[in-house]
Design a protein around this motif. Structure first.
Motif: not given
Length: 330
Positions: A160-187
């Protein structure tokens, strides 16, 4: 993340109506919204698509949302939704169960059955993350996963801490993710969700080996990050903490283009680099920063830092203070 709606940009008299219209017409599973103070309502949604997984950061004034049988008959995408609470209190009711969600809690529910969401018990705005995904994304029987609807799942420990940490970093990040980045993050997110739900269902044995390996790697990464300041951190201690052999741990890291020891060293160097560029630590001696992150010998730290970033620690700090940009090859 892309801004979907922000009522602060609208005239006061249009804010709640615009929010209501969006939630009824634009979201994947339309809902009806009520609010005790429509004139004072504020809300915003930012989102990102990660392939089959859709993630939104949602902030809203106190309100209630309903999904009725009639709305389900009109439109049902047959999706699971996982609500991760960041601020405030939220209750989610479905399948004759009601989960009261505190910060760092997660609650699962399904678009195919009626549910009710109430936010802002303390009259303050709530903030959270909504993850939307199809049941087919998970290698788990949907009828078993549905046992967890409207049940509070902790995001403070374990998977649960891994999920919450991942989501928190995802929404707080300022990076612009490309198509391949988003696909990898989704996996990665799909694997984490699978591991979280399997854990609560005691169904870990049903996970695909690749899913178990990726989740284990994420757990190892998080463990290393938490213990970087510990001089006893080593492949042996990491392996022991996760109940695997050192050989298995090294095999796990074959996808990382670095050995376990190299990955630990790189992360420690990155912490040193951040501290050297932090104005609040400007008076702290370089050798003290190095020792904090388990580089006790100053000369060794200088050589290692210079090899990683192409400039020695003293010069890095001096250039950073003077505003010069640096390009390193770590």
């Amino acid at each position: 993340m892309k801004t979907v709606i922000h009522t602060g940009n609208l005239p006061v008299e249009e804010r709640f109506d615009s929010w209501l219209d969006h939630m009824f017409r634009q979201v994947v599973a339309p809902m009806m919204i009520t609010c005790d103070d429509p004139e004072g309502f504020q809300g915003s949604i930012e989102s990102i698509d990660l392939g089959a997984v859709h993630v939104s950061a949602v902030e809203a004034s106190p309100c209630e949302a309903y999904r009725t049988p009639q709305m389900i008959r009109q439109s049902d995408p047959e999706l699971f939704q996982l609500a991760f609470n960041l601020r405030g209190e939220t209750s989610i009711t479905q399948d004759r169960r009601c989960a009261l969600s505190q910060p760092s809690d997660m609650v699962l529910y399904h678009t195919s059955r009626p549910h009710r969401i109430r936010t802002g018990f303390d009259e303050g705005a709530t903030r959270g993350v909504m993850v939307v995904f199809p049941a087919t994304l998970l290698p788990l029987p949907p009828h078993k996963v549905e046992r967890l609807t409207a049940t509070s799942l902790s995001g403070r420990e374990g998977v649960g801490a891994l999920v919450s940490g991942f989501l928190t970093r995802l929404i707080n990040g300022t990076d612009q993710y490309g198509t391949s980045d988003r696909s990898h993050l989704g996996t990665v997110l799909a694997d984490l969700l699978t591991a979280l739900l399997a854990h609560h269902l005691d169904a870990d044995a049903t996970l695909r080996p690749t899913t178990r390996q990726r989740v284990l790697l994420l757990r190892v990464h998080a463990f290393i990050q938490r213990h970087l300041a510990d001089p006893r951190l080593s492949p042996a201690t990491v392996a022991a903490a996760h109940g695997v052999s050192v050989r298995t741990l090294h095999r796990l890291f074959q996808t990382q283009d670095a050995t376990v020891a190299e990955w630990i060293r790189t992360q420690r160097l990155e912490r040193c680099r951040r501290d050297l560029s932090d104005p609040a630590l400007g008076d702290r001696p370089i050798h003290a920063i190095a020792a904090r992150w388990s580089f006790p010998v100053a000369a060794h730290f200088t050589r290692t830092f210079t090899a990683a970033y192409g400039v020695n620690p003293q010069e890095y700090r001096r250039r950073h203070r003077s505003g010069h940009s640096l390009h390193w090859h770590a």
